[in-house]
Design an enzyme around this catalytic site. Structure first.
Site, PDB file in Angstrom:
ATOM      1  N   SER A 179      -4.999   3.136  -2.743  1.00  0.00           N
ATOM      2  CA  SER A 179      -5.163   1.691  -2.917  1.00  0.00           C
ATOM      3  C   SER A 179      -6.597   1.272  -3.202  1.00  0.00           C
ATOM      4  O   SER A 179      -6.813   0.326  -3.958  1.00  0.00           O
ATOM      5  CB  SER A 179      -4.653   0.960  -1.680  1.00  0.00           C
ATOM      6  OG  SER A 179      -5.391   1.335  -0.540  1.00  0.00           O
ATOM      7  N   HIS A 207       1.368   1.493  -4.639  1.00  0.00           N
ATOM      8  CA  HIS A 207       0.686   1.159  -5.893  1.00  0.00           C
ATOM      9  C   HIS A 207       1.220   1.965  -7.081  1.00  0.00           C
ATOM     10  O   HIS A 207       0.712   1.830  -8.189  1.00  0.00           O
ATOM     11  CB  HIS A 207      -0.826   1.358  -5.745  1.00  0.00           C
ATOM     12  CG  HIS A 207      -1.410   0.447  -4.717  1.00  0.00           C
ATOM     13  ND1 HIS A 207      -1.862  -0.815  -5.017  1.00  0.00           N
ATOM     14  CD2 HIS A 207      -1.558   0.600  -3.370  1.00  0.00           C
ATOM     15  CE1 HIS A 207      -2.288  -1.407  -3.901  1.00  0.00           C
ATOM     16  NE2 HIS A 207      -2.117  -0.557  -2.892  1.00  0.00           N
ATOM     17  N   LYS A 239       3.628  -5.721  -4.643  1.00  0.00           N
ATOM     18  CA  LYS A 239       2.577  -5.456  -5.639  1.00  0.00           C
ATOM     19  C   LYS A 239       3.196  -5.602  -7.041  1.00  0.00           C
ATOM     20  O   LYS A 239       3.407  -6.733  -7.467  1.00  0.00           O
ATOM     21  CB  LYS A 239       1.935  -4.120  -5.337  1.00  0.00           C
ATOM     22  CG  LYS A 239       1.435  -4.134  -3.858  1.00  0.00           C
ATOM     23  CD  LYS A 239       0.601  -3.024  -3.455  1.00  0.00           C
ATOM     24  CE  LYS A 239       0.393  -2.930  -1.948  1.00  0.00           C
ATOM     25  NZ  LYS A 239      -0.049  -4.133  -1.260  1.00  0.00           N
TER      26      LYS A 239
HETATM   27  C1  LIG Z   1      -0.971   2.074   0.223  1.00  0.00           C
HETATM   28  C2  LIG Z   1      -0.425   0.868   0.900  1.00  0.00           C
HETATM   29  N1  LIG Z   1       0.585   1.012   1.773  1.00  0.00           N
HETATM   30  C3  LIG Z   1       1.131  -0.045   2.399  1.00  0.00           C
HETATM   31  C4  LIG Z   1       0.657  -1.319   2.188  1.00  0.00           C
HETATM   32  C5  LIG Z   1       1.259  -2.459   2.931  1.00  0.00           C
HETATM   33  O1  LIG Z   1       2.098  -3.189   2.108  1.00  0.00           O
HETATM   34  P1  LIG Z   1       2.376  -4.744   2.328  1.00  0.00           P
HETATM   35  O2  LIG Z   1       1.222  -5.482   1.747  1.00  0.00           O
HETATM   36  O3  LIG Z   1       3.649  -4.968   1.619  1.00  0.00           O
HETATM   37  O4  LIG Z   1       2.490  -4.955   3.797  1.00  0.00           O
HETATM   38  C6  LIG Z   1      -0.372  -1.513   1.263  1.00  0.00           C
HETATM   39  C7  LIG Z   1      -0.834  -2.880   0.934  1.00  0.00           C
HETATM   40  O5  LIG Z   1      -1.818  -3.366   1.324  1.00  0.00           O
HETATM   41  C8  LIG Z   1      -0.953  -0.405   0.622  1.00  0.00           C
HETATM   42  O6  LIG Z   1      -1.975  -0.545  -0.218  1.00  0.00           O
END
Ligand SMILES: Cc1ncc(COP(=O)(O)O)c(C=O)c1O
Length: 390
Positions: A179, A207, A239
């Site tokens: 991310s 992502h 996303k």
């Molecule tokens: C790699 C990763 N996993 C999980 C999440 C969590 O997702 P959400 O924003 O839907 O809670 C994110 C988002 O910030 C992320 O970048």
């Protein structure tokens, strides 16, 4: 509370690590408006620009008319609506798995999944750069947590050989696209090692979903891999799918197990119907409009080449996440401020989100950016570089 909070907030300010919220008046998929001023939005994970797609907006609106604005309760009490079931079927098809389960956020999907899969007798080995939701999930699970060097399948193998025997079972965790770094994990190599060493592999495809592979099916499709026993996929609806929520995709048994075991699924109100409908329509739009994904990748190439021309050091250049490494925390905050002054909105990412000394400006490209807007941003950035301000 004040005794504790005030000195902590002051210390954060002194270190250049203070965080504050900025109010956005409106967003149209490529630009945002703050205090009446329009900015090029390089800060969103809305990679395909689907949050404002007319079909997605219509689906969300119709779901509100049909089901209301909230789900009313946990899925197990009164909250499972046909829109949740439809979304899960579409997700399973999209991810080529037997089944899928939707959580209220991606964060909660990771919490519920990891704590259901492993406990105190188990070992988790996670990539060094995995997301905070994974780290928190590992801590909550009480499993022994080890870290393997970023994207290093060889070192993972050494760790598994040396350490896994003492534990009941081992779970290896990676992201498909990282991310904050934007690089891609070698999923084929990681899975080979996991299979050899009898470990499960969890891929966080937050992502990668909607971005990697044919039709945006995600990390596995990018590597031409198919779902298998022991290989578990999760991701977010928040996303590229332009909504909110998280999902786990896997076997019927895994999903039934999570419905019975995952506390962040059982003890929280279900995903709002509008969010479920928006994500479902987004999956359909991705398949009906393949040109969107093509446009995303042509914008990635354009932005990447432009940043290179400007002479800025990129952390990686493989995906729509193209972070510019600056290192120093204060300088990174100042650069983000300066870019904002020039109409470019891109966040300063500072420790603890990234390791110390690796602060960066995280730029993200979307399918809805116009090439002209990106070119204009390069020209502004080039001028800043020439003036020695960037
Ligand atoms: C790699 C990763 N996993 C999980 C999440 C969590 O997702 P959400 O924003 O839907 O809670 C994110 C988002 O910030 C992320 O970048």
């Amino acid at each position: 509370m004040n005794n504790k909070a005030v000195p902590l907030l002051e210390a954060l300010r002194e270190q250049g690590l203070y965080r504050e919220l900025r109010e956005i008046e409106s967003a149209n998929g490529a630009e945002i408006v703050i205090d009446g001023k329009t900015y090029l939005n390089l800060a969103s994970n809305n990679y395909l620009g689907l949050t404002t797609h007319p079909r997605v907006v219509r689906a969300a609106t119709e779901a509100i008319r049909r089901y209301g604005t909230g789900s009313g309760a946990s899925r197990l009490i009164s909250g499972t609506m046909s829109i949740h079931a439809e979304l899960e079927q579409a997700l399973a098809k999209f991810k080529q798995t037997e089944c899928a389960l939707v959580f209220s956020t991606g964060y909660m999907a990771n919490l519920g999944l990891v704590t259901s899969l492993v406990g105190a007798e188990d070992l988790v080995i996670s990539d060094r750069l995995c997301h905070a939701s994974i780290i928190d999930a590992c801590r909550l699970s009480k499993a022994k947590l080890l870290i393997f060097p970023h994207r290093d399948a060889g070192r993972l193998k050494d760790l598994l050989k040396k350490r896994a025997k003492k534990f009941r079972r081992t779970l290896v965790i990676t992201e498909s696209v990282f991310s904050m770094d934007g690089d891609i994990a070698p999923l084929d190599q990681l899975w080979k090692v996991c299979k050899e060493q009898d470990a499960w592999l969890l891929i966080d495809d937050a992502h990668g979903t909607g971005v990697l592979g044919p039709s945006g099916r995600g990390g596995l499709a990018h590597f031409k891999m198919m779902p298998q026993e022991g290989l578990i996929q999760m991701g977010t609806l928040s996303k590229a799918l332009g909504s909110l929520g998280g999902y786990v995709a896997g076997s019927r048994t895994l999903i039934d197990y999570l419905i019975n075991k995952a506390r962040s699924f059982i003890y929280t109100t279900a995903l709002p119907p509008a969010s479920a409908a928006a994500a479902l329509e987004a999956i359909r739009v991705i398949q009906d409009e393949p040109q969107r994904l093509k446009k995303l990748w042509s914008n990635v190439a354009l932005w990447r080449d432009g940043l290179r021309r400007v002479g800025l050091p990129l952390v990686s250049d493989q995906t729509p996440i193209l972070p510019v490494l600056l290192g120093d925390t204060r300088r990174t905050s100042a650069v983000a401020e300066m870019l904002r002054a020039h109409g470019i909105y891109a966040p300063a990412i500072r420790p603890p989100t990234v390791p110390k000394g690796q602060a960066r400006i995280r730029t993200t490209v979307m399918a809805t950016h116009s090439p002209q807007a990106l070119e204009e941003a390069f020209m502004k950035m080039t001028a800043l570089v020439h003036r020695g301000e960037l």
